[in-house]
Write an enzyme that holds these catalytic residues in place. Structure first.
Site, PDB file in Angstrom:
ATOM      1  N   CYS A 285       0.832  -1.204   0.000  1.00 56.86           N
ATOM      2  CA  CYS A 285       0.000   0.000   0.000  1.00 56.86           C
ATOM      3  C   CYS A 285       0.871   1.260   0.000  1.00 56.86           C
ATOM      4  O   CYS A 285       1.546   1.543  -0.981  1.00 56.86           O
ATOM      5  CB  CYS A 285      -0.960  -0.024   1.186  1.00 56.86           C
ATOM      6  SG  CYS A 285      -2.364   1.095   0.996  1.00 56.86           S
ATOM      7  N   HIS A 399      -3.482  -5.605   1.167  1.00 58.52           N
ATOM      8  CA  HIS A 399      -3.271  -5.941   2.572  1.00 58.52           C
ATOM      9  C   HIS A 399      -3.728  -7.387   2.818  1.00 58.52           C
ATOM     10  O   HIS A 399      -4.678  -7.858   2.202  1.00 58.52           O
ATOM     11  CB  HIS A 399      -4.084  -5.009   3.473  1.00 58.52           C
ATOM     12  CG  HIS A 399      -3.592  -3.598   3.479  1.00 58.52           C
ATOM     13  ND1 HIS A 399      -2.432  -3.217   4.103  1.00 58.52           N
ATOM     14  CD2 HIS A 399      -4.122  -2.477   2.940  1.00 58.52           C
ATOM     15  CE1 HIS A 399      -2.258  -1.915   3.961  1.00 58.52           C
ATOM     16  NE2 HIS A 399      -3.270  -1.439   3.249  1.00 58.52           N
TER      17      HIS A 399
END
Length: 475
Positions: A285, A399
Site C-alpha cells: 500500500c 493488505h
C-alpha cells in the site's frame, strides 16, 4: 464485505462474537494523519481531515451518527457491549465527549470501569474518576474490573476491600496478566515489545519491517511473526536495518509524510542501496507508493506537498485523489509478475483487501504483480502492484497478502533458496486458530470475573425492555 472501513479492534470483537463486522460497530473512526489532525471516517466512508478543534465543532453531528448506528444495532441484536475510549472523566474535554458517558446515557446502559493496574495508581484512578463524574453518571457505574495484575492476590485483597467500602461499588474481578493467548493487538503501540527480537540464527530468514512513524495495518505481518523459521524485526533507524533477507515497507496513514521521514533519517538510502545489491524489497500500500518514481497530490488529498520524489526502485508513479478505494479482493499472480514465485501455481487464488487514496500507474520498465479477478464481489480483470525490472522489488496494494498460505510458502522458500537453506513444507507453516484463542480468552475472563452479576444486569435490562415493548403494544 460492502467495502466500508472500520477499526481492527472492532473487527476482532465481531469475530469473537461469531458475527460479521459492520461499520455500525465503529460509526466514527479517527485515523491520525499527523500531529494535529485525523482523517474522519463516518459509517465506514471517509468524510475529511479535521483538526481536534474542527472535530469538536462538529460533535453534535458526530453524536447523531453514533446514535443512528446504535439504534440500527439495537434492532438487530439483543445485547450490545459499548466500548469507551480513554477516561470518562477528562474534565477539560468532557463537554465534547461523545464516546463514554454520553453514549451510555443515550443507551441507558450500565457502565463498568476498567483500570490497568500495570500502569500504577489504579485505586486513585478509580476513586478520582468516580469523584469527577456527576451523580447521574456515578449511578450508572455498576462495578470495576482491575486488569493486567501481576503478583500475589492475597496482597491485593485488603486494597479491594477498602476500595469497595470507599466507592460503595463492587470490584467485579481481577484479571491476571497473561502471555499465552494469541489475539490481534489493538494498535501499533504493541510494536514496542516486538522490537526486542534476538539476532536471526543461521537457519532463520531475517525480515526487517520499517516502522514508519504513522504505520498502519501492522497486523499484515502477524502471521510472519508467528513463524519460528523467520526472525521479524520492526526497525525505525537506519543503523538497525543491517543486512536482512527481506525488507518490507508497510502501509501508512500518511505516505508523503512518512516518505520524507525515512529520507531524513537515512532509512531511504539504506533501503535503496540494499535493493541494488540484491536484497528483496516488498512494499504494501503506502510502502508500494514510496517505492515508485514520484507521488503527486494536486488536490491536497493527503498533504500540502504537491509532488514528492519516491525511492525510484519501481518504475511507477502515484496520483492521489480524494476518492478512497476500499475493496475486498481476490487475485492471482500476473503472468508477467516476478519470477521469484515461479514455484507457485499462477492460478492459485490470493485474497486480501485494498484501502488507499492513490492510483498507481506502471511506466516503461515495470511489470504488474497481480491480476485482480474479483473486487467487492464483482468479477473484474484488473492489474495490481508492480515488479521492478530485475524482479527483486515488489509493490502491491493488497493488505493481508501474507495470510495466504501458498503465497507465503512461496515467498519463504524463495528467501531460503537465496540463503542456501532447504525449503520448508506446507505442513511446517505457522498458523493460528483464532476461534481457539478467543475461547481461551473467554475462559480466562469467566474464571476471574463475577459473570453472574453481569448476567443479572443484562437479564434485568432485557426484562425491562420486554416489559416496555408490551406496554407500547397496549398503547
Amino acid at each position: 464485505a460492502d467495502g466500508r472501513e472500520m477499526g481492527r479492534a472492532q473487527v476482532a470483537q465481531a469475530e469473537a462474537a461469531g458475527i460479521l463486522p459492520e461499520a455500525e460497530m465503529n460509526p466514527i473512526l479517527l485515523k491520525p494523519s499527523g500531529n494535529n489532525g485525523s482523517q474522519i471516517i463516518t459509517m465506514g466512508r471517509p468524510l475529511r481531515h479535521m483538526t481536534a478543534h474542527e472535530y469538536y465543532e462538529n460533535k453534535d453531528s458526530m453524536l447523531e451518527i453514533a446514535k443512528e448506528a446504535y439504534e440500527s444495532l439495537s434492532n438487530e441484536y439483543g445485547v450490545i457491549v459499548i466500548e469507551g475510549a480513554g477516561s470518562p472523566a477528562e474534565i477539560n474535554i468532557k463537554d465534547n465527549d461523545i464516546v463514554n458517558m454520553k453514549i451510555a446515557e443515550i443507551a441507558d446502559a450500565p457502565v463498568i470501569l476498567v483500570t490497568d493496574i500495570e500502569r500504577g495508581g489504579s485505586f486513585a484512578w478509580i476513586v478520582g474518576t468516580l469523584e469527577l463524574l456527576n451523580s447521574d453518571e456515578r449511578e450508572r457505574v455498576m462495578g470495576v474490573i482491575i486488569n493486567k495484575f501481576r503478583g500475589d492476590m492475597g496482597i491485593l485483597e485488603s486494597g479491594i476491600d477498602m476500595l469497595e467500602e470507599r466507592i460503595n461499588k463492587p470490584v467485579l474481578g481481577v484479571l491476571p496478566y497473561f502471555t499465552n493467548i494469541d489475539v490481534d493487538d489493538e494498535d501499533s503501540m504493541s510494536l514496542d515489545k516486538r522490537n526486542r527480537v534476538s539476532e536471526a540464527s543461521a537457519s532463520q530468514i531475517d525480515i526487517a519491517i520499517i516502522r514508519l512513524p504513522r504505520i498502519s495495518n501492522f497486523t499484515d505481518f502477524d502471521i510472519l511473526i508467528r513463524d519460528k523459521s523467520l526472525s521479524v524485526r520492526f526497525v525505525e533507524d537506519a543503523r538497525s536495518i543491517g543486512n536482512p533477507d527481506l525488507i518490507i515497507l508497510p502501509g501508512t496513514k500518511n505516505t508523503i509524510g512518512d516518505l520524507e521521514s525515512i529520507k531524513e533519517n537515512g532509512i531511504a538510502d539504506v533501503v535503496t542501496n540494499l535493493a541494488k545489491t540484491g536484497t528483496m524489497i516488498i512494499g504494501i500500500c503506502g510502502g508500494y507508493q514510496m517505492l515508485g518514481k514520484v507521488i503527486l497530490d494536486p488536490e491536497n488529498a493527503e498533504s500540502k506537498t504537491l509532488e514528492t520524489e519516491g525511492l525510484g526502485l519501481i518504475d511507477v508513479s502515484t496520483l492521489f485523489r480524494m476518492l478512497k478505494n476500499t475493496h475486498q479482493v481476490k487475485a492471482t499472480l500476473h503472468d508477467r509478475g516476478s519470477d521469484i514465485f515461479r514455484s507457485l501455481n499462477r492460478d492459485s487464488e490470493i485474497t486480501g483487501y485494498e484501502i488507499h487514496m492513490g492510483e498507481t500507474v506502471l511506466l516503461n520498465e515495470a511489470a504488474p504483480f497481480l491480476k485482480i479477478i474479483e473486487r467487492s464481489d464483482k468479477e473484474v480483470c484488473m492489474e495490481d502492484g508492480a515488479v521492478s525490472s530485475d524482479g527483486n522489488v515488489i509493490g502491491s496494494y493488497l493488505h493481508g497478502i501474507f495470510d495466504n498460505d501458498e503465497f507465503r510458502l512461496g515467498l519463504i522458500n524463495c528467501l531460503r533458496e537465496n540463503k542456501g537453506l532447504t525449503p520448508v513444507s506446507a505442513e511446517e507453516l505457522s498458523s493460528v486458530d483464532k476461534e481457539r484463542e478467543y475461547d481461551k480468552l473467554a475462559d480466562w475472563f469467566r474464571e476471574h470475573i463475577d459473570m453472574e452479576l453481569i448476567y443479572k444486569q443484562v437479564g434485568d435490562l432485557k426484562t425491562n425492555s420486554r416489559k416496555g415493548a408490551k406496554s407500547a403494544e397496549k398503547n
